[in-house]
Structure formats: C-alpha cells, structure tokens
Design a protein around this motif. Structure first.
Motif, PDB file in Angstrom:
ATOM      1  N   LYS A 267       0.836  -1.205   0.000  1.00 26.90           N
ATOM      2  CA  LYS A 267       0.000   0.000   0.000  1.00 26.90           C
ATOM      3  C   LYS A 267       0.872   1.257   0.000  1.00 26.90           C
ATOM      4  CE  LYS A 267      -3.929   1.969   2.376  1.00 26.90           C
ATOM      5  NZ  LYS A 267      -4.801   1.884   3.514  1.00 26.90           N
ATOM      6  N   GLU A 268       1.899   1.228   0.857  1.00 31.17           N
ATOM      7  CA  GLU A 268       2.782   2.391   0.998  1.00 31.17           C
ATOM      8  C   GLU A 268       3.522   2.676  -0.322  1.00 31.17           C
ATOM      9  OE1 GLU A 268       5.950   3.667   4.501  1.00 31.17           O
ATOM     10  OE2 GLU A 268       5.579   1.576   4.063  1.00 31.17           O
ATOM     11  N   ALA A 269       3.869   1.613  -1.042  1.00 35.71           N
ATOM     12  CA  ALA A 269       4.608   1.786  -2.303  1.00 35.71           C
ATOM     13  C   ALA A 269       3.698   2.249  -3.440  1.00 35.71           C
ATOM     14  CB  ALA A 269       5.304   0.478  -2.679  1.00 35.71           C
ATOM     15  N   GLY A 270       2.386   2.299  -3.202  1.00 40.28           N
ATOM     16  CA  GLY A 270       1.451   2.812  -4.217  1.00 40.28           C
ATOM     17  C   GLY A 270       1.307   1.896  -5.416  1.00 40.28           C
ATOM     18  N   ILE A 271       1.369   0.583  -5.188  1.00 38.61           N
ATOM     19  CA  ILE A 271       1.303  -0.350  -6.328  1.00 38.61           C
ATOM     20  C   ILE A 271      -0.153  -0.517  -6.769  1.00 38.61           C
ATOM     21  CG2 ILE A 271       1.717  -2.743  -7.034  1.00 38.61           C
ATOM     22  CD1 ILE A 271       4.124  -2.668  -5.108  1.00 38.61           C
ATOM     23  N   VAL A 272      -0.350  -0.438  -8.084  1.00 39.40           N
ATOM     24  CA  VAL A 272      -1.690  -0.626  -8.671  1.00 39.40           C
ATOM     25  C   VAL A 272      -1.602  -1.710  -9.744  1.00 39.40           C
ATOM     26  CG1 VAL A 272      -2.409   1.763  -8.258  1.00 39.40           C
ATOM     27  CG2 VAL A 272      -1.326   1.162 -10.433  1.00 39.40           C
ATOM     28  N   GLY A 273      -2.761  -2.203 -10.164  1.00 43.58           N
ATOM     29  CA  GLY A 273      -2.799  -3.244 -11.197  1.00 43.58           C
ATOM     30  C   GLY A 273      -2.188  -2.715 -12.493  1.00 43.58           C
ATOM     31  N   MET A 274      -1.071  -3.313 -12.912  1.00 45.19           N
ATOM     32  CA  MET A 274      -0.346  -2.792 -14.076  1.00 45.19           C
ATOM     33  C   MET A 274      -0.751  -3.476 -15.378  1.00 45.19           C
ATOM     34  SD  MET A 274       3.235  -2.196 -12.048  1.00 45.19           S
ATOM     35  CE  MET A 274       4.293  -1.558 -13.341  1.00 45.19           C
ATOM     36  N   GLY A 275      -1.802  -4.310 -15.310  1.00 48.67           N
ATOM     37  CA  GLY A 275      -2.309  -4.936 -16.528  1.00 48.67           C
ATOM     38  C   GLY A 275      -3.262  -4.027 -17.281  1.00 48.67           C
ATOM     39  N   GLY A 276      -3.589  -2.885 -16.699  1.00 48.33           N
ATOM     40  CA  GLY A 276      -4.462  -1.934 -17.381  1.00 48.33           C
ATOM     41  C   GLY A 276      -5.549  -1.386 -16.478  1.00 48.33           C
ATOM     42  N   ALA A 277      -5.951  -2.172 -15.451  1.00 50.07           N
ATOM     43  CA  ALA A 277      -7.086  -1.734 -14.633  1.00 50.07           C
ATOM     44  C   ALA A 277      -6.710  -0.593 -13.690  1.00 50.07           C
ATOM     45  CB  ALA A 277      -7.615  -2.913 -13.830  1.00 50.07           C
ATOM     46  N   GLY A 278      -5.509  -0.623 -13.139  1.00 50.37           N
ATOM     47  CA  GLY A 278      -5.078   0.438 -12.224  1.00 50.37           C
ATOM     48  C   GLY A 278      -5.736   0.358 -10.856  1.00 50.37           C
ATOM     49  N   TYR A 279      -6.363  -0.793 -10.551  1.00 55.50           N
ATOM     50  CA  TYR A 279      -7.031  -0.936  -9.244  1.00 55.50           C
ATOM     51  C   TYR A 279      -5.948  -1.079  -8.160  1.00 55.50           C
ATOM     52  CZ  TYR A 279     -10.483  -2.627  -5.895  1.00 55.50           C
ATOM     53  OH  TYR A 279     -11.293  -2.766  -4.808  1.00 55.50           O
ATOM     54  N   PRO A 280      -6.093  -0.403  -7.012  1.00 51.26           N
ATOM     55  CA  PRO A 280      -5.050  -0.504  -5.987  1.00 51.26           C
ATOM     56  C   PRO A 280      -4.838  -1.964  -5.542  1.00 51.26           C
ATOM     57  CG  PRO A 280      -6.577   1.268  -5.474  1.00 51.26           C
ATOM     58  CD  PRO A 280      -7.167   0.517  -6.626  1.00 51.26           C
ATOM     59  N   THR A 281      -3.594  -2.414  -5.645  1.00 52.12           N
ATOM     60  CA  THR A 281      -3.305  -3.825  -5.353  1.00 52.12           C
ATOM     61  C   THR A 281      -3.568  -4.157  -3.884  1.00 52.12           C
ATOM     62  OG1 THR A 281      -1.690  -3.799  -7.108  1.00 52.12           O
ATOM     63  CG2 THR A 281      -1.480  -5.572  -5.528  1.00 52.12           C
ATOM     64  N   ALA A 282      -3.261  -3.212  -2.973  1.00 53.30           N
ATOM     65  CA  ALA A 282      -3.485  -3.492  -1.551  1.00 53.30           C
ATOM     66  C   ALA A 282      -4.968  -3.752  -1.291  1.00 53.30           C
ATOM     67  CB  ALA A 282      -2.990  -2.321  -0.710  1.00 53.30           C
ATOM     68  N   ALA A 283      -5.848  -3.014  -1.990  1.00 55.57           N
ATOM     69  CA  ALA A 283      -7.297  -3.215  -1.800  1.00 55.57           C
ATOM     70  C   ALA A 283      -7.706  -4.595  -2.322  1.00 55.57           C
ATOM     71  CB  ALA A 283      -8.076  -2.115  -2.518  1.00 55.57           C
TER      72      ALA A 283
ATOM     73  N   VAL B  49       1.659  -9.876 -14.222  1.00 60.36           N
ATOM     74  CA  VAL B  49       3.064 -10.180 -13.893  1.00 60.36           C
ATOM     75  C   VAL B  49       3.880  -8.918 -13.612  1.00 60.36           C
ATOM     76  CG1 VAL B  49       3.196 -12.445 -15.016  1.00 60.36           C
ATOM     77  CG2 VAL B  49       3.570 -10.393 -16.379  1.00 60.36           C
ATOM     78  N   ALA B  50       3.543  -7.789 -14.272  1.00 56.98           N
ATOM     79  CA  ALA B  50       4.277  -6.535 -14.001  1.00 56.98           C
ATOM     80  C   ALA B  50       3.985  -6.057 -12.578  1.00 56.98           C
ATOM     81  CB  ALA B  50       3.884  -5.468 -15.024  1.00 56.98           C
ATOM     82  N   THR B  51       2.756  -6.266 -12.121  1.00 59.09           N
ATOM     83  CA  THR B  51       2.394  -5.911 -10.739  1.00 59.09           C
ATOM     84  C   THR B  51       3.214  -6.764  -9.769  1.00 59.09           C
ATOM     85  OG1 THR B  51       0.156  -5.580 -11.581  1.00 59.09           O
ATOM     86  CG2 THR B  51       0.430  -5.589  -9.194  1.00 59.09           C
ATOM     87  N   LEU B  52       3.363  -8.059 -10.078  1.00 60.65           N
ATOM     88  CA  LEU B  52       4.123  -8.950  -9.189  1.00 60.65           C
ATOM     89  C   LEU B  52       5.599  -8.558  -9.162  1.00 60.65           C
ATOM     90  CD1 LEU B  52       2.348 -12.261 -10.171  1.00 60.65           C
ATOM     91  CD2 LEU B  52       2.208 -11.094  -7.974  1.00 60.65           C
TER      92      LEU B  52
ATOM     93  N   ALA C  83       9.353  -3.735  -4.367  1.00 63.00           N
ATOM     94  CA  ALA C  83       8.954  -2.908  -3.217  1.00 63.00           C
ATOM     95  C   ALA C  83       9.245  -3.622  -1.903  1.00 63.00           C
ATOM     96  CB  ALA C  83       7.467  -2.559  -3.313  1.00 63.00           C
ATOM     97  N   VAL C  84       8.995  -4.943  -1.882  1.00 58.89           N
ATOM     98  CA  VAL C  84       9.149  -5.689  -0.629  1.00 58.89           C
ATOM     99  C   VAL C  84      10.620  -6.072  -0.398  1.00 58.89           C
ATOM    100  CG1 VAL C  84       8.519  -7.833   0.554  1.00 58.89           C
ATOM    101  CG2 VAL C  84       6.779  -6.523  -0.656  1.00 58.89           C
ATOM    102  N   CYS C  85      11.255  -6.642  -1.410  1.00 56.72           N
ATOM    103  CA  CYS C  85      12.616  -7.167  -1.217  1.00 56.72           C
ATOM    104  C   CYS C  85      13.677  -6.066  -1.267  1.00 56.72           C
ATOM    105  CB  CYS C  85      12.950  -8.207  -2.273  1.00 56.72           C
ATOM    106  SG  CYS C  85      11.813  -9.585  -2.244  1.00 56.72           S
ATOM    107  N   ASP C  86      13.464  -5.037  -2.118  1.00 54.93           N
ATOM    108  CA  ASP C  86      14.517  -4.018  -2.292  1.00 54.93           C
ATOM    109  C   ASP C  86      14.101  -2.632  -1.837  1.00 54.93           C
ATOM    110  OD1 ASP C  86      15.936  -6.069  -3.591  1.00 54.93           O
ATOM    111  OD2 ASP C  86      14.929  -5.609  -5.478  1.00 54.93           O
ATOM    112  N   GLY C  87      12.831  -2.423  -1.529  1.00 55.15           N
ATOM    113  CA  GLY C  87      12.387  -1.122  -1.010  1.00 55.15           C
ATOM    114  C   GLY C  87      12.129  -0.058  -2.072  1.00 55.15           C
ATOM    115  N   TYR C  88      11.955  -0.478  -3.335  1.00 55.65           N
ATOM    116  CA  TYR C  88      11.709   0.515  -4.398  1.00 55.65           C
ATOM    117  C   TYR C  88      10.219   0.759  -4.608  1.00 55.65           C
ATOM    118  CZ  TYR C  88      16.523   0.437  -6.093  1.00 55.65           C
ATOM    119  OH  TYR C  88      17.869   0.568  -6.199  1.00 55.65           O
TER     120      TYR C  88
ATOM    121  N   LEU D  12       1.567   3.959 -14.696  1.00 52.83           N
ATOM    122  CA  LEU D  12       1.888   2.572 -14.315  1.00 52.83           C
ATOM    123  C   LEU D  12       1.051   1.568 -15.091  1.00 52.83           C
ATOM    124  CD1 LEU D  12       2.319   2.630 -10.428  1.00 52.83           C
ATOM    125  CD2 LEU D  12       4.067   2.153 -12.130  1.00 52.83           C
ATOM    126  N   THR D  13      -0.098   2.002 -15.623  1.00 51.89           N
ATOM    127  CA  THR D  13      -0.967   1.052 -16.328  1.00 51.89           C
ATOM    128  C   THR D  13      -0.737   1.040 -17.846  1.00 51.89           C
ATOM    129  OG1 THR D  13      -2.696   2.700 -16.542  1.00 51.89           O
ATOM    130  CG2 THR D  13      -2.792   1.327 -14.589  1.00 51.89           C
TER     131      THR D  13
END
Ligand code: SF4
Ligand code: SF4
Length: 351
Positions: free
Chosen positions: A30-46, A163-166, A172-177, A228-229
């Motif tokens: 959530k903090e890293a602001g990751i969203v669905g990068m397949g096109g939807a842009g839905y917040p991944t944390a949600a 896969v781009a979201t993953l 974000a998790v392993c390297d903090g980007y 991002l999408t």
C-alpha cells in the motif's frame, strides 16, 4: 537484459518477507502505491485485502498477452522471471495461500519455467485468444469456474495479478523501491520507460499515437504521459479503416456473444441507443472484435462512445425524475399553503 535507466535510491527498508507478517507485507504494498499494471489500475493493496477477507484458494500470475504488437509482459518474464515468481510467492504469503499459478501465452517462457524446475508454482499455457487476458475469463479457462459479472474473482477465492504488478511487489518488498518505471511495447520495441514520460516523445514519427494497444488503447492527447498502467504505445490506424463488409467475424469472436456488427450500425447511424444500452454495458473491452475486423474499424472507440452516451442519457433521465418529483412537492406545498390561507380568510381571528 533490457536497458534500464538509473533510478533514485530505494525509499523503504528491504524486508525479509518469509519472516514478515501478512499485514506488514500488505502495508508495504500500500505504501509503495502499487496498482494493477495490466491496465485496470485498481489498488493492489485493496485487492489483496479483499482476498484476505474472503479467503483465497488460488493466486494467479497473469502473463497472458494476446493483443497485436504487445509483448511487454512477455519481455518482462523472459528477462526477470525469478522476480515475477518471487512476487507471486510474496502474495501467496500475504494471503496465506500456497496454490500459486503462472498463466502464460508465451511458449518460450513456459519452456524456461519448466527448465528452471521452480518448486511450489504451476505454469499453465493458455491460448493466445484476446479475451483470455481478462481475469474472469482466465479463471474460467484455467479452473472452469464462472465468476458472475457483477462480482470480483477475489470474492470467489481467486486473486489474479498481472506479472508486471508482481515484479513491482517483489522490488517494493525485497529491495524497497517504489515503482517508477515499467516495460512498455513502444511501436515494435519493448523497453523500460520512466513513469510521467510524455507519450509524444516516445515516437519520432509525428503520427497519432494510442496509449495502449492498437486494439484496446485510446488516442493519446498532446499532454498524455506514461502511467503505471500503460503497457503499450501504438500508432493509430483508425484513418486506414474501411466500410463494414458484413462478414460477421466481430460477432463470432466476441466472448460475451454480443451483436457487435449491429451495435456498430446503431452507433454509426445515431439510432436511439436504448436498444443497445445493455449490450454496450456488457462489453468488457477485450478488443477481440477489433483484432478480427478485416476493415480495421475501431470498434472499441465506437462502443466506448456508446457507453459514454448511455451514461449521459441515464444521468439525464435521473435528473429529470428528480426535477419532476421536486416540482410535484413544490406545487403540493403551494396548494397546501393556499388552502390554509383560504381557511384563515374564511374564519378571521376574533380580537
Ligand atoms: S464487443 Fe467488447 S467484449 Fe465483445 S469482442 Fe468487442 S471488445 Fe470484446
Ligand atoms: S468484422 Fe468488421 S467488417 Fe466484419 S462485420 Fe464486423 S465490423 Fe463489419
């Protein structure tokens, strides 16, 4: 390896996700602001929170890419498969789910996956049908489970992530980007592009560009930038379109069995839209009809225009109903006041 421009230093501490709690992984995503990068842009944390709420039996990495000239996910998996798999495992840990599937349409990735002998993840190859990239269709194709249109797969035990979201989750998790760039298919070339790059700067040719593929993208405005999408930038072909030859191929390929050709006729002739409202709403914009059309008609542009007009009509109808109800209330109030006044006149107060 695809060439990647120099990035800012990581914003967060790297995490040992095997030891971390699911809620701390979720908080990082959530903090890293990751969203669905397949096109939807839905917040991944949600989406993951929904998966945790309903319980998840299967996490699916969506690497199915079937649109013309779009190879961004394919290139990402060919160069960074281990990070994509790591992202899938992180999501599995976050959702407490050990059923992990990578779905691909690229045979080379499938072969590389098999030769890498990756434990705990299944790789499935899916037909390169334009509709298969949509998450509900993918769940149906892989597991035979129908997800009703008004619900999300996460409500039925399936969490599907591009896969781009993953890959972004892994970084974000392993390297903090925080995600600040992504792989995009620009015309015929796949490359890393920084977010917020002006789209017009990506093609030296001064042709009209589409943000997204030639099938499902939208014409990019002069000030449009990469987000991002954005998975592809394509040259617009709508000027090359010819008249409909009534071949019916668009109807044949539509996974929702919509009467695409007759929808096009109604939309082009500006007929009353009421008869096709339900059809345009049912379209989930997979682009299969655009790919199939031999006359290169930008069918999805017409359908989106139809959706927009249907929405405007519905809003106008709702506004009219509200206006009429308000008028009725107002005339009732005036009539009641008038009646009360008449009654007062008939019986003047005694002093
Ligand atoms: S009408 Fe919509 S759902 Fe049907 S093929 Fe075209 S884009 Fe896909
Ligand atoms: S595929 Fe194109 S040309 Fe054929 S019927 Fe559909 S809109 Fe017309």
């Amino acid at each position: 390896m695809l060439e990647r421009s120099v990035r800012l230093p990581p914003e967060f501490e790297s995490m040992n996700w095997q030891q971390a709690t699911p809620s701390s992984i979720l908080a990082r995503i959530k903090e890293a602001g990751i969203v669905g990068m397949g096109g939807a842009g839905y917040p991944t944390a949600a989406k993951l929170a929904s998966g945790r709420h309903y319980g998840t039996q299967q996490v699916i990495a969506n690497g199915v890419e079937c649109e013309p000239n779009v190879n961004a996910d394919r290139s990402l998996m060919r160069h960074y498969l281990s990070q994509v798999i790591e992202g899938l495992r992180i999501v599995g840990r976050c959702l407490d789910c050990d059923q992990l599937t990578l779905a691909v349409s690229d045979r080379q990735t499938h072969r590389e996956f098999q030769s890498a002998a990756i434990d705990g993840v299944t790789c499935e190859i899916v037909d390169d049908d334009p509709a298969n990239g949509e998450e509900r269709v993918l769940v149906q194709t892989l597991f035979g489970k129908t997800i009703p249109a008004a619900t999300y797969p996460s409500q039925h035990g399936f969490v599907v992530l591009n896969v781009a979201t993953l890959f972004a989750i892994c970084e974000a998790v392993c390297d903090g980007y925080r995600p600040t760039d992504r792989v995009i298919s620009v015309i015929d070339d796949d490359r890393w592009v920084t977010i917020n790059t002006p789209i017009q700067s990506l093609d030296a040719d001064s042709s009209t560009l589409r943000q997204g593929s030639v099938a499902t993208g939208v014409v990019a405005t002069d000030d449009a930038t990469v987000t991002l999408t954005t998975n592809a930038i394509a040259r617009d072909r709508s000027q090359l379109s010819r008249a409909c030859i009534h071949c019916g191929w668009c109807d044949d390929v539509c996974p929702r069995s919509l009467p695409v050709e007759s929808m096009l006729r109604s939309l082009q002739s500006c007929e009353t839209l009421a008869s096709i409202d339900a059809h345009v709403d049912a379209c989930f914009e997979c682009g299969a009809c655009v790919v199939a059309c031999p006359s290169q008609i930008p069918l999805l542009d017409w359908i989106r225009q139809g959706k927009f007009e249907a929405n405007v009509t519905r809003l106008k109808q709702r506004a009219r109903v509200r206006f009429e109800r308000r008028n009725k209330r107002e005339s009732q109030r005036v009539s009641e006041e008038e009646t009360a006044r008449e009654a007062r006149i008939q019986s003047p107060p005694k002093w």
